[in-house]
Scaffold this motif. Structure first.
Motif, PDB file in Angstrom:
ATOM      1  N   ASN A 189       0.841  -1.185   0.000  1.00 41.44           N
ATOM      2  CA  ASN A 189       0.000   0.000   0.000  1.00 41.44           C
ATOM      3  C   ASN A 189       0.887   1.250   0.000  1.00 41.44           C
ATOM      4  N   THR A 190       0.796   2.036  -1.068  1.00 41.74           N
ATOM      5  CA  THR A 190       1.711   3.183  -1.190  1.00 41.74           C
ATOM      6  C   THR A 190       1.243   4.377  -0.359  1.00 41.74           C
ATOM      7  N   ALA A 191      -0.008   4.340   0.148  1.00 42.50           N
ATOM      8  CA  ALA A 191      -0.458   5.440   1.007  1.00 42.50           C
ATOM      9  C   ALA A 191       0.154   5.283   2.394  1.00 42.50           C
ATOM     10  N   THR A 192       0.259   4.036   2.861  1.00 42.55           N
ATOM     11  CA  THR A 192       0.805   3.799   4.210  1.00 42.55           C
ATOM     12  C   THR A 192       2.267   3.321   4.162  1.00 42.55           C
ATOM     13  N   ASN A 193       2.725   2.982   2.959  1.00 42.36           N
ATOM     14  CA  ASN A 193       4.055   2.371   2.791  1.00 42.36           C
ATOM     15  C   ASN A 193       4.212   1.090   3.621  1.00 42.36           C
ATOM     16  N   LEU A 194       3.144   0.314   3.647  1.00 41.93           N
ATOM     17  CA  LEU A 194       3.171  -0.965   4.371  1.00 41.93           C
ATOM     18  C   LEU A 194       2.743  -2.095   3.437  1.00 41.93           C
ATOM     19  N   TRP A 195       3.308  -3.273   3.684  1.00 40.66           N
ATOM     20  CA  TRP A 195       2.849  -4.480   2.981  1.00 40.66           C
ATOM     21  C   TRP A 195       1.443  -4.837   3.465  1.00 40.66           C
ATOM     22  N   ASN A 196       0.677  -5.509   2.648  1.00 37.78           N
ATOM     23  CA  ASN A 196      -0.661  -6.004   3.069  1.00 37.78           C
ATOM     24  C   ASN A 196      -0.453  -7.257   3.910  1.00 37.78           C
ATOM     25  N   GLU A 197       0.198  -7.088   5.060  1.00 35.97           N
ATOM     26  CA  GLU A 197       0.657  -8.248   5.817  1.00 35.97           C
ATOM     27  C   GLU A 197      -0.491  -9.147   6.284  1.00 35.97           C
ATOM     28  N   ASN A 198      -1.603  -8.518   6.737  1.00 40.21           N
ATOM     29  CA  ASN A 198      -2.705  -9.345   7.243  1.00 40.21           C
ATOM     30  C   ASN A 198      -3.324 -10.184   6.139  1.00 40.21           C
ATOM     31  N   ILE A 199      -3.514  -9.556   4.981  1.00 39.13           N
ATOM     32  CA  ILE A 199      -4.111 -10.283   3.847  1.00 39.13           C
ATOM     33  C   ILE A 199      -3.172 -11.427   3.433  1.00 39.13           C
ATOM     34  N   LEU A 200      -1.879 -11.123   3.397  1.00 38.57           N
ATOM     35  CA  LEU A 200      -0.902 -12.135   2.964  1.00 38.57           C
ATOM     36  C   LEU A 200      -0.817 -13.276   3.982  1.00 38.57           C
ATOM     37  N   LYS A 201      -0.779 -12.901   5.278  1.00 37.37           N
ATOM     38  CA  LYS A 201      -0.703 -13.923   6.342  1.00 37.37           C
ATOM     39  C   LYS A 201      -1.897 -14.866   6.256  1.00 37.37           C
ATOM     40  N   ALA A 202      -3.087 -14.251   6.085  1.00 37.03           N
ATOM     41  CA  ALA A 202      -4.314 -15.061   6.038  1.00 37.03           C
ATOM     42  C   ALA A 202      -4.266 -16.059   4.882  1.00 37.03           C
ATOM     43  N   ALA A 203      -3.521 -15.717   3.826  1.00 37.51           N
ATOM     44  CA  ALA A 203      -3.435 -16.607   2.659  1.00 37.51           C
ATOM     45  C   ALA A 203      -2.268 -17.589   2.786  1.00 37.51           C
ATOM     46  N   GLY A 204      -1.581 -17.560   3.934  1.00 38.09           N
ATOM     47  CA  GLY A 204      -0.476 -18.497   4.159  1.00 38.09           C
ATOM     48  C   GLY A 204       0.834 -18.079   3.499  1.00 38.09           C
ATOM     49  N   PHE A 205       0.895 -16.857   3.024  1.00 36.25           N
ATOM     50  CA  PHE A 205       2.094 -16.337   2.342  1.00 36.25           C
ATOM     51  C   PHE A 205       3.257 -16.257   3.343  1.00 36.25           C
ATOM     52  N   PRO A 206       4.469 -16.605   2.935  1.00 33.91           N
ATOM     53  CA  PRO A 206       5.613 -16.545   3.874  1.00 33.91           C
ATOM     54  C   PRO A 206       6.056 -15.099   4.107  1.00 33.91           C
ATOM     55  N   VAL A 207       5.355 -14.409   5.028  1.00 34.43           N
ATOM     56  CA  VAL A 207       5.620 -12.980   5.233  1.00 34.43           C
ATOM     57  C   VAL A 207       7.043 -12.717   5.750  1.00 34.43           C
ATOM     58  N   ARG A 208       7.700 -13.764   6.258  1.00 34.36           N
ATOM     59  CA  ARG A 208       9.101 -13.607   6.706  1.00 34.36           C
ATOM     60  C   ARG A 208       9.991 -13.169   5.535  1.00 34.36           C
ATOM     61  N   LEU A 209       9.544 -13.423   4.288  1.00 36.16           N
ATOM     62  CA  LEU A 209      10.362 -13.068   3.126  1.00 36.16           C
ATOM     63  C   LEU A 209      10.151 -11.621   2.673  1.00 36.16           C
ATOM     64  N   LEU A 210       9.181 -10.913   3.292  1.00 31.91           N
ATOM     65  CA  LEU A 210       8.924  -9.536   2.848  1.00 31.91           C
ATOM     66  C   LEU A 210      10.064  -8.621   3.309  1.00 31.91           C
TER      67      LEU A 210
END
Ligand SMILES: Nc1ncnc2c1ncn2[C@@H]1O[C@H](COP(=O)(O)OP(=O)(O)O)[C@@H](O)[C@H]1O
Ligand SMILES: O=C(CO)[C@@H](O)[C@H](O)[C@H](O)[C@H](O)COP(=O)(O)O
Length: 455
Positions: A189-210
């Motif tokens: 998200n370029t407004a907050t400069n944050l990854w969509n971590e919650n959405i990614l986590k919920a999908a099982g994405f390996p957020v440790r790689l962000l």
């Protein structure tokens, strides 16, 4: 001895490096081709080898007076690596002049086509105004999650190739990424400069790689050993996006648009300072809004089909000639093709050159039409190819749209354009606007200028 900023662009076809003096004069340039690794996956070993060869071309006495190192490069792609403790120690305690990659994956580039439209639509919706396309880092990671989860277990860090170079130069055990490159991965998200971590986590994405996000234009570390003469302890900037850097190198007024043609092609102009992008992705739009510096945006038509279309034509001719028992070097081939097309001022042959599709229309591949017995010479074909590349990007960002935005001038950049007079002629014909070619217009220069101006 004056101080210099070293700017490096890790491009798709070549690595470029420049030394910029304090008065923004370019005092030395070097470039090294990646020798035909235009593939969807690229070997980081060959890229770092080209980087080392490129640095070796620059004057060592000037490299010894580099005060900052600025990196930029091809966006969207992802490389995985595992920082090895011993390698980091080795780098920080030795005076080795170069590093070679170890414990990395291949670089999966922006040209990668493994994620089908069906696969992409099976992924969660990002909370971002930028959608997801094949070749975007997060899409590629999702693909590995589904098809080869064990592959991801081998690595602890991920980033673009230019982020990797920054990490290795500074001996970092993480990846620091600017919003320019993070936005190119999707789910950012370029407004907050944050990854969509919650959405990614919920999908099982390996957020440790962000990667960790740091501002565009910030310094992230210091060289951990001497490198081609650049002293140990030299500050290094977080890697920037190549198209933002090409814009930075030449855009001097709000009425300027920049047309960059290198492996890919981008036509872009700056949005007013108070512009805010739409809330959600617009997948059918050929125009997107990419973060520039601070909270400003560039409106961009980013075409996947630029100089790579001409390179594919050259490669095809080379392969045909080989089958026929003849050989010609690439540079000779370009020279002859450009010469033939300069003698063929116009052509009624029509080439739609979208051999890689486009992100807003991935299934619309290339076409040739209006073929007759009299328009099949090399001059006709190369002229039509060059016109097709320009017409395609203009169709993505129509002239009326530029004029509505107050654009009065097109600045040309990128080596596919500067080295090809036929392409330049077609650009000048396509725009009813003044077209000028930036003297110093190039991503490596732009990256160096950012560190010179903004710190
Ligand atoms: N000898 C040449 N003459 C003219 N154009 C060339 C020549 N060699 C390569 N090109 C063009 O330049 C493009 C690559 O430009 P480059 O700036 O090196 O790319 P990138 O910045 O993406 O690494 C190729 O795709 C091709 O169209
Ligand atoms: O696709 C975009 C932006 O969305 C491109 O602008 C961006 O420059 C990517 O880095 C390129 O596709 C690769 O750049 P290049 O090697 O063609 O210079």
């Amino acid at each position: 001895m004056p101080k210099f900023i070293l700017g490096i662009d890790v491009g798709t076809t070549s690595v470029k490096a420049v030394l910029l003096a304090a008065d923004s004069r370019t005092v030395a340039v070097a470039s090294c081709s990646l020798f035909g690794i235009q593939a969807k996956e690229q070997d980081p070993g060959l890229i770092i080898n080209a980087l080392n060869r490129c640095l070796a071309q620059l004057p060592r006495d000037k490299l010894q007076h580099v005060s900052r190192v600025a990196l930029t490069g091809q966006m969207h792609g992802v490389l995985f690596w595992t920082p090895v403790e011993w390698l980091l120690n080795y780098l920080s305690h030795s005076n080795r002049d170069f590093f070679t990659p170890r414990d990395t994956s291949q670089l999966v580039t922006w040209q990668d086509g493994r994620c089908s439209s069906d696969f992409l639509s099976s992924l969660p919706k990002p909370e971002s105004h930028l959608g997801l396309s094949t070749g975007f880092g997060c899409a590629t990671i999702f693909w590995y999650m589904k098809h080869s989860p064990e592959f991801l277990e081998n690595f602890t860090v991920a980033g673009t190739i230019q982020d990797y170079v920054v990490s290795m130069l500074c001996g970092l055990d993480t990846c620091m990424m600017t919003p320019q490159n993070a936005a190119s991965w999707g789910f950012f998200n370029t407004a907050t400069n944050l990854w969509n971590e919650n959405i990614l986590k919920a999908a099982g994405f390996p957020v440790r790689l962000l990667p960790r996000c740091v501002p565009s234009g910030a310094l992230v570390g210091q060289t951990c050993s001497a490198w081609h003469g650049v002293p140990a302890g030299t500050p290094v900037g977080a890697a920037l996006g190549d198209f933002q850097c090409s814009v930075y190198s030449c855009m001097s007024a709000p009425a300027d648009a920049v047309l960059n043609i290198s492996t890919s092609a981008q036509l872009t102009f700056a949005m007013p300072a108070d512009f805010e992008p739409p809330d959600s992705p617009q997948p059918e739009s050929s125009i997107s809004y990419f973060p520039y510096f601070d909270s400003s945006y560039l409106s961009v038509a980013a075409s996947l089909n630029g100089g790579n279309v001409l390179a594919t034509f050259v490669d095809t001719l080379t392969a045909w000639m080989k089958e026929l028992g003849a050989e010609l070097s690439d540079s000779c081939m370009y020279e002859k093709l450009i010469g033939c097309a300069l003698n063929q001022e116009t052509s009624d042959l029509t080439v739609s050159p979208t051999i890689l599709g486009e992100r807003h229309n991935p299934l619309c591949l290339g076409q040739v039409s209006n073929i007759s017995t009299s328009n099949l010479s090399l001059g006709h074909v190369f002229r039509a190819l060059c016109r097709g590349i320009v017409s395609n990007i203009v169709s993505m960002m129509p002239v009326e749209r530029l004029q509505q935005a107050g654009v009065g001038r097109i600045l040309g950049s990128g080596s596919a354009l500067t080295r090809n007079e036929v392409l330049r002629q077609e650009v000048e014909r396509a725009f009813p606007l003044e077209v000028v070619y930036g003297q110093n217009a190039d991503s490596a220069v732009g990256a160096a200028m950012v560190l010179s101006d903004r710190l």
